[in-house]
Enzyme design. Structure first.
Site, PDB file in Angstrom:
ATOM      1  CB  CYS A 267      -0.823   0.173   1.211  1.00  0.00           C
ATOM      2  SG  CYS A 267      -1.885  -1.277   1.384  1.00  0.00           S
ATOM      3  CB  ALA A 268       3.502   1.825  -2.409  1.00  0.00           C
ATOM      4  N   PRO A 270       2.106   7.582  -0.520  1.00  0.00           N
ATOM      5  CG  PRO A 270       2.829   9.892   0.397  1.00  0.00           C
ATOM      6  CD  PRO A 270       2.094   8.547   0.518  1.00  0.00           C
ATOM      7  N   GLY A 271       4.672   7.197  -1.369  1.00  0.00           N
ATOM      8  CA  GLY A 271       5.882   6.490  -1.784  1.00  0.00           C
ATOM      9  C   GLY A 271       7.122   6.823  -1.074  1.00  0.00           C
ATOM     10  CE  LYS A 273       5.559   3.657   6.448  1.00  0.00           C
ATOM     11  NZ  LYS A 273       4.572   4.917   5.999  1.00  0.00           N
ATOM     12  CG  ASP A 290      -2.163   3.706  -3.460  1.00  0.00           C
ATOM     13  OD1 ASP A 290      -1.874   3.494  -2.368  1.00  0.00           O
ATOM     14  OD2 ASP A 290      -3.219   4.122  -3.879  1.00  0.00           O
ATOM     15  CG  ASP A 316      -7.817  -4.565  -3.695  1.00  0.00           C
ATOM     16  OD1 ASP A 316      -6.772  -4.829  -2.668  1.00  0.00           O
ATOM     17  OD2 ASP A 316      -8.807  -4.782  -3.607  1.00  0.00           O
ATOM     18  CG  ASP A 335       1.583   2.092   5.718  1.00  0.00           C
ATOM     19  OD1 ASP A 335       0.891   2.047   6.674  1.00  0.00           O
ATOM     20  OD2 ASP A 335       2.374   3.004   5.615  1.00  0.00           O
ATOM     21  CB  CYS A 388      -0.307   5.970  10.698  1.00  0.00           C
ATOM     22  SG  CYS A 388      -1.610   6.131   9.416  1.00  0.00           S
TER      23      CYS A 388
END
Length: 450
Positions: A267-268, A270-271, A273, A290, A316, A335, A388
């Site tokens: 689930c990358a 906005p990039g 990580k 994503d 997905d 994430d 988070c």
């Protein structure tokens, strides 16, 4: 996030009348109360007004519980949504005159002007004026009457306060207090370009003070535009919270980063990580997913700035058959979608958008993603699950259930829930070396043979 004090012209640096800022801020508040994201609403505000409206909106979101409680004392029956949003906006900004972004009398006058200038609020402009004038006369008494209301005192929904009291009996007050403060600006230094100490010296030359946090982070004493950061456009540094900076080192610790590891960032967007993984392991073959194609463009932009490449796909992660080529991954970063309860100081509207049932619903999605992605991991490989969130339903509860049901999953030493103000454990950095970090959860799982 406070805007500067206004002079008698009631204008910002862009010369926009304050009443126009109030109109736009009231519209943002109305949208959030109707369930829409503040971020999206602010993006729709004109460039001329956006900085001022963003500052005001952030302050209102942090004081909205108090404002709603005060409005209930001033008017038992809520006015129509647009008028109620504008009135609550004013009360959020003026109830504490020491924190008001403009002189209180100026704010009151300009909010009334904003009501008169809009067709949908013009019929209630007299009502808004009367409520605000009464509040000015009876401020001390009205504020005192709201002090026993947790909604007003903590500026979070009742259910949120009660859940933290139950789950975090020793930290709940700290968590709620931290959420009321703007988050610091924290940088991640690309150590392929500079050591942290060398980049810190570059900042000092420019008069930008900072302190070292984590393995490669610098927390600025005062936020600055990214354009002022040396080498930002060239990827020498990125903006990323200290807790989020732990993902790459936690996942890759113990793996041979000199090899061409195959890594999934599930689930990358906005990039941030994704880029950090490639900074750690430049030879890695990273697949970044994503579900939102537009957000995939953000991943591309961030990776391009860093000068690294990944296989970015709009897909997905849970629908494995639509994107996986059958080759096992050496490492997976999940994430997972969550309530974002740990980053509410950065997104103060989140507290007003979430519902009591959201954690349980999101926990189901998190468990489904874990179940779908685990078979894709090679034996000896590692999966790092993170959210988070500070709610246990989205952290330990999900992971412990997964480990019980999957005997080939070994829970490694992991930080678990990272709570602001609490000394963390199981980190690849010294204790309490993360600075003013966000709330986060990390669990590292290794796949072993039965």
């Amino acid at each position: 996030m406070n805007t500067p004090q206004s002079n008698a012209s009631h204008s910002t640096a862009s010369s926009a009348p304050l009443w126009r800022l109030m109109v736009a801020t009231g519209n943002v508040v109305q949208a959030v109360r109707a369930g829409r994201s503040m971020t999206a609403e602010l993006e729709a505000v004109s460039a001329e007004l956006r900085p001022g409206v963003q500052a005001l909106s952030f302050q209102v979101m942090r004081q909205l519980g108090r404002a709603i409680a005060l409005r209930a004392l001033l008017a038992k029956k809520a006015p129509p949504p647009a008028a109620d949003a504008l009135l609550c906006t004013a009360l959020a900004l003026v109830w504490d005159e020491h924190a008001a972004p403009y002189p209180v009398h100026t704010l009151v006058n300009q909010v009334v002007e904003a009501a008169q200038q809009q067709r949908q609020t013009r019929p209630q402009s007299g009502f808004i004026n009367a409520c605000l004038r009464r509040f000015m006369r009876e401020r001390a008494e009205l504020v005192a009457r709201t002090e026993t209301d947790p909604h007003a005192q903590w500026n979070h929904p009742h259910w949120w306060v009660e859940r933290l009291q139950l789950e975090r009996p020793e930290q709940w007050q700290t968590l709620l207090s931290v959420a009321q403060k703007p988050a610091p600006m924290t940088l991640r230094v690309h150590q392929g370009h500079h050591t942290v100490a060398a980049y810190q010296l570059q900042l000092e030359v420019l008069g930008i003070s900072s302190k070292k946090v984590g393995l490669s982070g610098l927390q600025l004493d005062k936020a600055v535009p990214v354009q002022q950061l040396p080498g930002f456009a060239q990827g020498h540094v990125s903006v990323q919270d200290a807790a989020a900076q732990l993902a790459a080192p936690l996942l890759l610790a113990g793996l041979d980063t000199e090899k061409s590891l195959k890594i999934l960032d599930a689930c990358a967007a906005p990039g941030g990580k994704t880029g950090h993984l490639l900074e750690y392991c430049p030879q890695a073959r990273v697949v970044a997913l994503d579900v939102d194609a537009a957000r995939c463009q953000r991943i591309h932009q961030n990776l391009q700035r860093l000068g690294v490449q990944a296989d970015v796909r709009a897909a997905d992660a849970g629908q494995v058959s639509t994107w996986w080529d059958g080759e096992a991954f050496d490492a997976i970063l999940l994430d997972a979608p969550c309530t974002a309860s740990g980053i509410v100081r950065r997104h103060p509207d989140v507290r007003w958008l979430r519902r009591p049932t959201d954690s349980a619903q999101l926990a189901k999605i998190q468990a489904q993603l874990l179940h779908a992605l685990w078979p894709l991991l090679a034996f000896g490989g590692r999966l790092l699950y993170c959210t988070c969130s500070v709610f246990k339903a989205e952290g330990d509860d999900v992971v412990q259930t997964f480990v019980r049901r999957n005997t080939d999953a070994l829970l490694q030493a992991s930080p678990g829930h990272l709570i602001p103000g609490q000394i963390p454990r199981g980190l690849p950095v010294g204790d309490n070396a993360l600075g003013e970090h966000d709330g986060f959860y990390y669990a590292l799982l290794e796949k072993r043979r039965h």
